[in-house]
Design a protein around this motif. Structure first.
Motif, PDB file in Angstrom:
ATOM      1  N   PHE A  34       0.869  -1.178   0.000  1.00 56.60           N
ATOM      2  CA  PHE A  34       0.000   0.000   0.000  1.00 56.60           C
ATOM      3  C   PHE A  34       0.897   1.216   0.000  1.00 56.60           C
ATOM      4  O   PHE A  34       1.722   1.395   0.894  1.00 56.60           O
ATOM      5  N   GLY A  35       0.735   2.082  -1.005  1.00 54.85           N
ATOM      6  CA  GLY A  35       1.610   3.233  -1.151  1.00 54.85           C
ATOM      7  C   GLY A  35       2.354   3.159  -2.465  1.00 54.85           C
ATOM      8  O   GLY A  35       2.247   2.177  -3.215  1.00 54.85           O
ATOM      9  N   PRO A  36       3.147   4.189  -2.773  1.00 51.53           N
ATOM     10  CA  PRO A  36       3.763   4.281  -4.099  1.00 51.53           C
ATOM     11  C   PRO A  36       5.022   3.450  -4.284  1.00 51.53           C
ATOM     12  O   PRO A  36       5.517   3.347  -5.399  1.00 51.53           O
ATOM     13  N   ARG A  37       5.565   2.869  -3.213  1.00 52.56           N
ATOM     14  CA  ARG A  37       6.842   2.162  -3.310  1.00 52.56           C
ATOM     15  C   ARG A  37       6.644   0.648  -3.324  1.00 52.56           C
ATOM     16  O   ARG A  37       5.828   0.112  -2.578  1.00 52.56           O
ATOM     17  N   SER A  38       7.431  -0.038  -4.164  1.00 54.92           N
ATOM     18  CA  SER A  38       7.527  -1.493  -4.086  1.00 54.92           C
ATOM     19  C   SER A  38       8.563  -1.832  -3.024  1.00 54.92           C
ATOM     20  O   SER A  38       9.684  -1.319  -3.054  1.00 54.92           O
ATOM     21  N   LEU A  39       8.192  -2.697  -2.105  1.00 60.43           N
ATOM     22  CA  LEU A  39       9.013  -2.941  -0.924  1.00 60.43           C
ATOM     23  C   LEU A  39       9.428  -4.407  -0.794  1.00 60.43           C
ATOM     24  O   LEU A  39       9.857  -4.844   0.258  1.00 60.43           O
TER      25      LEU A  39
END
Length: 618
Positions: free
Chosen positions: A418-423
């Protein structure tokens, strides 16, 4: 049981989040399901996913929290148009139909979307209260200063507040049209990038330039005070009344009209990027110091679109007054859906909060997941002959071996971020030691500008050996920039350095080896850091450990699993299409490892043009 559904919609990155008895159960952006980047439509599919993830129906929802107050925002819109009438009529004419059709009827739209069986109470929170709630309530601190910065909410563009226990209070604000977010977006627009998505590009471009225009910005565009408050000279801008961000006086001040998208970047654009980045960092540092003075808090939490400026965040942590800083991973409007739901639970229902020294965001892995059985059926339907690895150790060793052989890997594991970054759930990964990896990933995988840097995903316990970050600090959400340690840097001879500084071709500049991990070292020796720990992200952590056993390097290149103009992949089908259409070598879908063979490469040639044509370049 109390179920609270948070919603953000109609402005940028619509999203839904579900909180059940204070626990974050699910959250996702609508774009991941519709495949429309930054989809601002009502998040019908994201809502459906959140309810399904909890095993609930809309009839089980007790509260629906919307992340801002549409009527207040409409009031600001009308006042602004009236103040600039008649010059803003064209913009007014384009905006009003959408407001009259949808935005002013949010209650009706929510009721319709959730169906007749839903009897939930509707709550509309203030935009910056939603941001503040998303920063403080999931954060790790019992007490903290709160800083929210974005383009604009209803009226606020920046707020300073304090959170303690289960309550937040906003103490000061800067009001529209004076906005750090809109100032940064004006330079994004002027340098030829798309507003609301190109700000990352401007930040990545800044280290190629020198802040030679910072004095012009501070003398002409803004009146910046010691406490970080400021006012803009609106005569240079056009965002209040027009369809563009900048006006003629802005263009005259900085040497010509805005750069045309996709045209050649000049040194002037790099210097402008460096200048506005310098000013942004200075504003954030000053406001941070004022927040510490006003609240007496030792720690800080942040949200809002400007809080995604990881370079400014890194400076604030290193040079600012706070012991620690925590930034909401979905800091933009999408995170407002989560903040609104948590605001209802803690602030309105007065439910207690028990921070345990670690955030409650669950690594921000809050989206859908897919099991081996479902993936196996999908692959069989595609005619792919593959079997899952028998053990996790086999998976890690096999994938680490491919990475060590300079292969580029699509890594698809667990719940989507959830959010703009791939983690490390929907990521493209590679070997950071490869001098050509950054250019290869940018041009052949992501189809984007070669100058854009990639992030190092590093074992948290080893991060301070490679980067200038205090061992007590972490950056699990890729929201802090830290310098590469001096002893890991590679000396550049003076003649090469002089030639490089004047070279207009950024591809040649970016390919200069600057450290032992050149693929994640930007031209100023900085790195957008992701620290990976075993608790939040066990599989990604073990993969990096396996890579270190082979190579001695505890770092991987990590970038989002998508191509330019496309949202991050959500499903195995999304991932497989992206794999075929790019020059990725290996695709890992949970326990399945698919190595691209000649037949797949040939199939990819026919897929690529059709696939890429779906997405609008941003």
């Amino acid at each position: 049981m109390t179920a609270i559904l948070g919603i953000s919609a109609f402005y940028h990155d619509s999203a839904a989040a579900l909180v059940v008895d204070g626990r974050i159960v699910a959250a996702a952006q609508e774009e991941r399901f519709t495949r429309v980047k930054h989809d601002a439509a009502f998040p019908t599919r994201a809502v459906a996913y959140c309810l399904e993830a909890a095993g609930l129906t809309s009839a089980d929802v007790d509260f629906v929290a919307f992340y801002d107050k549409p009527l207040s925002k409409f009031e600001r819109l009308l006042e602004t148009y009236l103040a600039y009438a008649p010059s803003g009529f064209r913009s007014f004419r384009l905006a009003i139909p959408l407001w009259l059709k949808d935005k002013l009827h949010m209650r009706r739209m929510i009721r319709k979307a959730l169906g007749d069986g839903c009897r939930a109470r509707l709550v509309f929170t203030d935009h910056h209260e939603s941001h503040a709630a998303s920063a403080f309530f999931p954060g790790p601190f019992d007490r903290a200063a709160i800083l929210t910065l974005d383009g604009v909410g209803e009226w606020s563009t920046t707020t300073v507040g304090v959170g303690e226990g289960s309550r937040i209070e906003l103490l000061e604000h800067i009001a529209f049209p004076h906005s750090l977010g809109l100032l940064y977006s004006a330079f994004t627009y002027y340098c030829g990038f798309k507003v609301n998505s190109g700000e990352y590009k401007l930040m990545g471009l800044a280290p190629y330039g020198r802040p030679v225009y910072k004095d012009a910005i501070l003398e002409k565009l803004m009146d910046l005070k010691a406490d970080g408050s400021f006012r803009l000279d609106l005569g240079y801008f056009n965002y209040c009344q027009g369809l563009t961000m900048t006006g003629d006086r802005f263009h005259e001040l900085f040497g010509g009209p805005p750069r045309s998208p996709e045209s050649t970047l000049e040194q002037r654009h790099m210097d402008l990027a460096a200048s506005i980045q310098w000013v942004t960092e200075e504003v954030v540092l000053r406001i941070g110091r004022e927040a510490a003075r006003k609240t007496g808090a030792e720690n800080l939490v942040m949200a809002g679109g400007v809080a995604l400026n990881c370079v400014a965040n890194g400076r604030l942590l290193r040079e600012g007054p706070f012991d620690d800083v925590w930034i909401q991973p979905a800091a933009g409007d999408a995170g407002g859906a989560l903040g609104a739901a948590l605001f209802v639970w803690h602030q309105l229902l007065e439910k207690p909060r028990e921070p345990r020294g670690r955030d409650a965001q669950q690594g921000s892995f809050l989206g859908p997941r897919f099991g081996d059985a479902e993936i196996g059926r999908f692959l069989a339907g595609q005619g792919v002959q593959a079997s899952p690895c028998e053990t996790e150790d086999e998976l890690y060793e096999q994938v680490a071996g491919h990475l060590a052989d300079d292969k580029i890997v699509g890594w698809f594991q667990g719940r989507m971020e959830f959010g703009p970054r791939s983690l490390g759930a929907r990521s493209i990964i590679g070997d950071p030691r490869s001098p050509a990896m950054q250019a290869t990933m940018n041009l052949k995988i992501k189809f984007r500008e070669s100058f854009r840097p990639f992030a190092p995903a590093v074992l948290r316990e080893r991060a301070s050996e490679w980067f200038d970050i205090d061992p007590k600090h972490e950056s699990p959400y890729m929201l802090l920039v830290a310098p590469v340690r001096e002893e890991k840097r590679t000396p550049i001879d003076p003649e090469t350095l002089r030639t490089m500084e004047d070279d207009p071709d950024l591809r040649r500049r970016v390919n200069v080896v600057r450290s032992e991990v050149p693929a994640v070292t930007h031209v100023d020796y900085s790195a957008r850091l992701q620290t990976v720990d075993e608790d939040r992200n066990p599989r990604f952590h073990r993969l990096i450990e396996a890579f270190e056993r082979i190579t001695g390097c505890p770092i991987l290149v990590n970038t989002s699993f998508n191509v330019r103009g496309e949202p991050i992949v959500c499903t195995p089908e999304d991932a497989y299409r992206c794999f075929l259409a790019t020059d990725m070598d290996v695709l890992v879908l949970e326990d399945y490892v698919i190595v691209k063979d000649d037949a797949a490469r040939k199939a990819g040639e026919s897929v690529r043009e059709r696939y890429l044509s779906q997405f609008q370049l941003d």
